[in-house]
Design a protein around this motif. Sequence first.
Motif, PDB file in Angstrom:
ATOM      1  N   GLU A 277       0.811  -1.208   0.000  1.00  0.00           N
ATOM      2  CA  GLU A 277       0.000   0.000   0.000  1.00  0.00           C
ATOM      3  C   GLU A 277       0.850   1.266   0.000  1.00  0.00           C
ATOM      4  O   GLU A 277       0.496   2.255  -0.618  1.00  0.00           O
ATOM      5  N   ASN A 278       1.994   1.224   0.748  1.00  0.00           N
ATOM      6  CA  ASN A 278       2.832   2.425   0.823  1.00  0.00           C
ATOM      7  C   ASN A 278       3.712   2.620  -0.420  1.00  0.00           C
ATOM      8  O   ASN A 278       4.391   3.627  -0.560  1.00  0.00           O
ATOM      9  N   MET A 279       3.717   1.645  -1.319  1.00  0.00           N
ATOM     10  CA  MET A 279       4.477   1.759  -2.569  1.00  0.00           C
ATOM     11  C   MET A 279       3.590   1.227  -3.712  1.00  0.00           C
ATOM     12  O   MET A 279       3.862   0.209  -4.337  1.00  0.00           O
ATOM     13  N   SER A 280       2.497   1.949  -3.939  1.00  0.00           N
ATOM     14  CA  SER A 280       1.465   1.463  -4.868  1.00  0.00           C
ATOM     15  C   SER A 280       1.822   1.654  -6.334  1.00  0.00           C
ATOM     16  O   SER A 280       1.183   1.099  -7.226  1.00  0.00           O
ATOM     17  N   GLY A 281       2.860   2.465  -6.598  1.00  0.00           N
ATOM     18  CA  GLY A 281       3.242   2.698  -7.985  1.00  0.00           C
ATOM     19  C   GLY A 281       4.191   1.636  -8.522  1.00  0.00           C
ATOM     20  O   GLY A 281       4.847   0.917  -7.759  1.00  0.00           O
ATOM     21  N   VAL A 282       4.261   1.538  -9.847  1.00  0.00           N
ATOM     22  CA  VAL A 282       5.157   0.601 -10.530  1.00  0.00           C
ATOM     23  C   VAL A 282       6.129   1.412 -11.376  1.00  0.00           C
ATOM     24  O   VAL A 282       5.747   2.403 -12.011  1.00  0.00           O
ATOM     25  N   THR A 283       7.395   1.009 -11.350  1.00  0.00           N
ATOM     26  CA  THR A 283       8.398   1.718 -12.140  1.00  0.00           C
ATOM     27  C   THR A 283       8.097   1.611 -13.644  1.00  0.00           C
ATOM     28  O   THR A 283       7.298   0.766 -14.076  1.00  0.00           O
ATOM     29  N   GLN A 284       8.770   2.456 -14.429  1.00  0.00           N
ATOM     30  CA  GLN A 284       8.522   2.496 -15.871  1.00  0.00           C
ATOM     31  C   GLN A 284       8.811   1.155 -16.532  1.00  0.00           C
ATOM     32  O   GLN A 284       8.127   0.768 -17.486  1.00  0.00           O
ATOM     33  N   ASP A 285       9.819   0.410 -15.990  1.00  0.00           N
ATOM     34  CA  ASP A 285      10.143  -0.875 -16.605  1.00  0.00           C
ATOM     35  C   ASP A 285       9.252  -2.005 -16.128  1.00  0.00           C
ATOM     36  O   ASP A 285       9.308  -3.122 -16.629  1.00  0.00           O
ATOM     37  N   GLY A 286       8.397  -1.748 -15.061  1.00  0.00           N
ATOM     38  CA  GLY A 286       7.435  -2.737 -14.598  1.00  0.00           C
ATOM     39  C   GLY A 286       7.979  -3.748 -13.619  1.00  0.00           C
ATOM     40  O   GLY A 286       7.222  -4.619 -13.168  1.00  0.00           O
ATOM     41  N   TRP A 287       9.241  -3.645 -13.193  1.00  0.00           N
ATOM     42  CA  TRP A 287       9.838  -4.689 -12.335  1.00  0.00           C
ATOM     43  C   TRP A 287       9.790  -4.355 -10.850  1.00  0.00           C
ATOM     44  O   TRP A 287       9.970  -5.251 -10.022  1.00  0.00           O
ATOM     45  N   ASN A 288       9.590  -3.096 -10.492  1.00  0.00           N
ATOM     46  CA  ASN A 288       9.676  -2.728  -9.080  1.00  0.00           C
ATOM     47  C   ASN A 288       8.474  -1.889  -8.675  1.00  0.00           C
ATOM     48  O   ASN A 288       7.817  -1.255  -9.512  1.00  0.00           O
ATOM     49  N   CYS A 289       8.234  -1.857  -7.355  1.00  0.00           N
ATOM     50  CA  CYS A 289       7.217  -0.986  -6.776  1.00  0.00           C
ATOM     51  C   CYS A 289       7.913   0.259  -6.217  1.00  0.00           C
ATOM     52  O   CYS A 289       9.071   0.199  -5.762  1.00  0.00           O
ATOM     53  N   ILE A 290       7.195   1.389  -6.231  1.00  0.00           N
ATOM     54  CA  ILE A 290       7.779   2.649  -5.787  1.00  0.00           C
ATOM     55  C   ILE A 290       6.664   3.572  -5.318  1.00  0.00           C
ATOM     56  O   ILE A 290       5.528   3.478  -5.798  1.00  0.00           O
ATOM     57  N   ALA A 291       6.978   4.409  -4.366  1.00  0.00           N
ATOM     58  CA  ALA A 291       6.002   5.382  -3.871  1.00  0.00           C
ATOM     59  C   ALA A 291       5.933   6.550  -4.844  1.00  0.00           C
ATOM     60  O   ALA A 291       6.954   7.009  -5.352  1.00  0.00           O
ATOM     61  N   CYS A 292       4.717   7.024  -5.095  1.00  0.00           N
ATOM     62  CA  CYS A 292       4.499   8.112  -6.064  1.00  0.00           C
ATOM     63  C   CYS A 292       3.848   9.289  -5.357  1.00  0.00           C
ATOM     64  O   CYS A 292       2.628   9.250  -5.068  1.00  0.00           O
ATOM     65  N   PRO A 293       4.623  10.359  -5.042  1.00  0.00           N
ATOM     66  CA  PRO A 293       4.061  11.481  -4.285  1.00  0.00           C
ATOM     67  C   PRO A 293       3.069  12.317  -5.094  1.00  0.00           C
ATOM     68  O   PRO A 293       2.231  12.993  -4.505  1.00  0.00           O
ATOM     69  N   ARG A 294       3.118  12.313  -6.410  1.00  0.00           N
ATOM     70  CA  ARG A 294       2.251  13.171  -7.225  1.00  0.00           C
ATOM     71  C   ARG A 294       1.117  12.394  -7.913  1.00  0.00           C
ATOM     72  O   ARG A 294       0.473  12.908  -8.802  1.00  0.00           O
ATOM     73  N   GLY A 295       0.884  11.123  -7.512  1.00  0.00           N
ATOM     74  CA  GLY A 295      -0.219  10.374  -8.079  1.00  0.00           C
ATOM     75  C   GLY A 295       0.230   9.374  -9.156  1.00  0.00           C
ATOM     76  O   GLY A 295       1.418   9.233  -9.454  1.00  0.00           O
ATOM     77  N   LEU A 296      -0.763   8.665  -9.691  1.00  0.00           N
ATOM     78  CA  LEU A 296      -0.501   7.595 -10.657  1.00  0.00           C
ATOM     79  C   LEU A 296      -1.175   7.888 -12.003  1.00  0.00           C
ATOM     80  O   LEU A 296      -2.217   8.565 -12.073  1.00  0.00           O
ATOM     81  N   THR A 297      -0.565   7.313 -13.029  1.00  0.00           N
ATOM     82  CA  THR A 297      -1.195   7.354 -14.357  1.00  0.00           C
ATOM     83  C   THR A 297      -2.177   6.188 -14.482  1.00  0.00           C
ATOM     84  O   THR A 297      -2.286   5.341 -13.589  1.00  0.00           O
ATOM     85  N   SER A 298      -2.870   6.121 -15.613  1.00  0.00           N
ATOM     86  CA  SER A 298      -3.837   5.033 -15.837  1.00  0.00           C
ATOM     87  C   SER A 298      -3.141   3.683 -15.917  1.00  0.00           C
ATOM     88  O   SER A 298      -3.775   2.644 -15.708  1.00  0.00           O
ATOM     89  N   LYS A 299      -1.847   3.659 -16.222  1.00  0.00           N
ATOM     90  CA  LYS A 299      -1.107   2.407 -16.306  1.00  0.00           C
ATOM     91  C   LYS A 299      -0.466   2.010 -14.972  1.00  0.00           C
ATOM     92  O   LYS A 299       0.225   0.995 -14.894  1.00  0.00           O
ATOM     93  N   GLY A 300      -0.659   2.869 -13.946  1.00  0.00           N
ATOM     94  CA  GLY A 300      -0.112   2.543 -12.634  1.00  0.00           C
ATOM     95  C   GLY A 300       1.282   3.071 -12.412  1.00  0.00           C
ATOM     96  O   GLY A 300       1.920   2.737 -11.394  1.00  0.00           O
ATOM     97  N   ASN A 301       1.808   3.926 -13.328  1.00  0.00           N
ATOM     98  CA  ASN A 301       3.137   4.523 -13.162  1.00  0.00           C
ATOM     99  C   ASN A 301       3.014   5.868 -12.465  1.00  0.00           C
ATOM    100  O   ASN A 301       1.930   6.478 -12.390  1.00  0.00           O
ATOM    101  N   CYS A 302       4.152   6.353 -11.942  1.00  0.00           N
ATOM    102  CA  CYS A 302       4.170   7.667 -11.310  1.00  0.00           C
ATOM    103  C   CYS A 302       4.056   8.758 -12.358  1.00  0.00           C
ATOM    104  O   CYS A 302       4.489   8.596 -13.503  1.00  0.00           O
ATOM    105  N   LYS A 303       3.421   9.892 -11.984  1.00  0.00           N
ATOM    106  CA  LYS A 303       3.320  11.013 -12.915  1.00  0.00           C
ATOM    107  C   LYS A 303       3.829  12.274 -12.248  1.00  0.00           C
ATOM    108  O   LYS A 303       3.841  12.393 -11.018  1.00  0.00           O
ATOM    109  N   CYS A 304       4.265  13.222 -13.131  1.00  0.00           N
ATOM    110  CA  CYS A 304       4.785  14.506 -12.665  1.00  0.00           C
ATOM    111  C   CYS A 304       4.100  15.633 -13.421  1.00  0.00           C
ATOM    112  O   CYS A 304       3.654  15.452 -14.555  1.00  0.00           O
ATOM    113  N   PRO A 305       4.035  16.841 -12.837  1.00  0.00           N
ATOM    114  CA  PRO A 305       3.440  17.985 -13.543  1.00  0.00           C
ATOM    115  C   PRO A 305       4.292  18.367 -14.755  1.00  0.00           C
ATOM    116  O   PRO A 305       5.405  17.884 -14.951  1.00  0.00           O
ATOM    117  N   ASN A 306       3.732  19.264 -15.566  1.00  0.00           N
ATOM    118  CA  ASN A 306       4.455  19.764 -16.729  1.00  0.00           C
ATOM    119  C   ASN A 306       5.747  20.447 -16.293  1.00  0.00           C
ATOM    120  O   ASN A 306       5.819  21.071 -15.239  1.00  0.00           O
TER     121      ASN A 306
END
Length: 960
Positions: free
Chosen positions: A67-96
């Motif tokens: 739960e504390n690391m709900s995001g998935v890295t871009q390569d799909g192999w690891n879990c990671i915490a995402c402070p700015r939210g998730l994309t529809s694919k479950g990856n971390c996202k950043c502002p413009n």
Amino acid sequence: ARAFSVPLQRPADCGTDRYFDSSRLACAPCGAHQRQSAGGSSCECEPGYRMVSSNGGFSVTCEKCPENMSGVTQDGWNCIACPRGLTSKGNCKCPNNEILVERNLDGVLLDEALCIHCNGSEQSFSASDASGSRCVRCEQTFIQVSKSCDCNSPNILTGGLCFLAREGLPPKGVAAVRFAQLGLTLASAWFLKNLQSSAFACWLYSNLTACQALGNMCVMNMNSLSSSSSDACGLFQYIFVSTARVGVIHSIPYWRHNLPWLYYGDQPGLASQVLEKNHFPTTFTFKGTDKDVKLKFIAASFDAAGNFLKWQHLEGGLLQLCPDTQTKLNAAYVFGTTYQQNCKISVSKILLDFADPVFYDLFLEYNGGNGQQHLWAVPVLNLNLQYNEKFVNQGSNMNNWLLTRRFFLVDALSGKENDLGKPPRVIRIASKITISIRLVSHTQRGTIYPPLITVAYTDVLVQNPETQSVMVSFAVSYEMNQREAQIQTDIALGVLGGLAVLWSLLKTAGWKRRTGSSIIDLQTVFKFLLFYAGDLANVFFIITVGTGIYWLVFFKAQQFVSVLLPLPSQEEDFVTYIACAFSLKALQFLHLLVSQLAVDIFFIDWERPKGKVLKAVEGEGVTKSTAAPVSIWRTYFIANEWNEIQTVRKINPLFQVLAVLFFLEVVGFSNLAIMDASSSLTRSSESYVAPWSRILRFGVSAALWVAIAILQILFFAVIYERFVEDKISQFVDLCCVSNISVFLLSHNCFGHYIHGRSVHGHADTNMEEMNMNLKREAENLCSQRGLLPNTDGQTFQISISRKMRLNYDWIHETLTRTSGFCFIHKDLSSCTSLCSRFASIKQELLFFFFLQVHKEMDYIVKDKLLLERILGMEFMEPIEKSIFYNDEGHSFTDVLYYGNETTLLIFDILFFSVVDLASQSFVLAAILTYLQQEIFRFIRTTLGQKNLASKTLVDQRFLI
């Protein structure tokens, strides 16, 4: 069959929870917490799950992230915490303008992803790239306008570029593309993204690729100016006019610095100056080195974004959408070879092969005087262009044309709406491309005007690419000004047509003299029209044959090009002349046929009875002594011989047709009718075969017909008829041996006479006496065969008096009336008896006439004047006495096929040519020509036999 059958499945059929197994060519289920990957051929973990292992396909193991690391890295192999939210694919996202960082510089994974802001200050001028993974330098226009990586109001952001808002900028562009054929206007995604930015960058910074891209968008819009002046072409014209001060390229006023050359200018009449004022500075030959016989076209190619791609030669099929062999594709650029390629291409193949449009500026390469290679710009005539009411790129009036420079083959880009990643809604295809080469008039060295490429586009609304198709064509045509040739043809037609009128009037006058009438009535006018039809047919025939042979000889035999073949559209008058010649000649032939079937003919038997015989008188029971009857078999024999020679010709029709077909198809003379410079009779199966020229087809076939016919006539006249068999002369000899003369009337008061009275007094004799008579004649121990004493003349043209004709007609009409009465009452025996009696009466009349018994039916014998022979008429009118004209040429054949060989031959040639021009098949033309010969021969034989029986009173049952 069942054992080798498999179901058809596609990746799209598998759904989200299955993938396409390429080894089985079927769908297979994904594992737990998995879904189909983007490519469809493997599985991937669902959002919130990371991969533990993966061997491709379904061999993927997924594990849920904490739960504390709900995001998935871009390569799909690891879990990671995402402070700015998730994309529809479950990856971390950043502002413009921030980039995502998941690992340290040494690759160690962070517990929490970082969003690092790119420094847009003056020190770095950086911003995130399109993927959001790294900071890169801002686009230069942002730095120039705002001294930062932001493009805030009032500055203008368009197409990823930033522009300073100021006066003089090009107006706001209309990102619409008009597809006129479909009546559709689309907001193009490509135009929305690039039109305004390309116009601004071209105007403000003279950016080369931006200017090229703007020009390409104008070309995609068919170089057309709409009512709105701010479409792609309107923006281009705005910049073109505003940059007059920057100068031109290569001294060409329509080619500005930094801008592509799209137009030749909109001055009325400019197109004719561009195409006809200057000659192309080199010459071409049909038979020379490679550089003299090939057109070296070269094109500068650009992509849609305005980047220069490369120089490309047209050889190899650059502009030919239809697939073909390399040899045949390259044949399009051999000088003098008319090239035509047509095919149907599926829309799916077009979308696959031409996903990105390529734009071409076409040139023709040549060597300068100093050995330097030079390029001559080839103008483009876009038939879809809509500029304004002054210019219409249709028709042959060059003054109304607006010439352009750049073109493309397929545009599958401008028809995309909203999203450039989606298939286009509409595509535009160059469905017809024609390169026109025009020869300079009166040139003797192969000088040409600048070539012209004509392009016609077809708009296709894409609905089902697999089933939709488009017909495309590519052609190279060669033409020259045919006005002078047309004028010469018209002059020849006028002069010869006038002479034909005079000749027909003379024929009509001669016909009136021969009919014994001097009144000009409706029949006379009708006869004149029939004569004129035949003579005018000869005029058309002479002109068309002369024209065909002229083009055949002068086009195929030339080395330095001085003439070019007429285009198919320019051959229409020639085809019309052939059609007129055939129609008029057919009318003359039918007139000839009817005239020959109405000839009056009678056989005069000079044989006298030998001794007397006793004959019983019916009803009286007594016998009386009467003259022995004369045998009728000699008359039957002569009648059958006449019947046989009615359709004898001076040539062998079957041999004529087969010989012409042999030389055309087997020897290869038909290859001379191809619209190329080659005069070879053989062609390789791998070489390109140009279209047929109708003029050359007629010229080749007509020349062969005439040549073979002349050779046949010479062979029969010089060899066959002299040493083998001469049926006409043999018939005259047979008449004399049979003691029978032939009396012919082709007109009311004109005809022919074959004097067959035996010099031996009788012909009913045995073989021994017959041989003795022939021997005495060979040794000149008897008188000569002529009508007059001590002469040999046996054939005559006769012009009989009106009184003689009335007596002859009275007998025939009386017989006709009486025979009709007998047939009505079905009294056949009486009819036979009457025919015999009237035959005897008619024979007695002719006896008295030729023996000059009655002074009121006398005749004189004289020679025809030379002018009379030439004009085919008689100057003297037989008022009191008939006139016999000596004739050594067997002119009685005028009532037979034999004496009308010219008419029959021309009719056969024209029939063959008309069938060939309609079907483009020499074989079919030969077959139908022979069939019509046999049909008309059968008609002439059958009806001629009936006329022979009717006029000579010979029983038709004995005509075999």
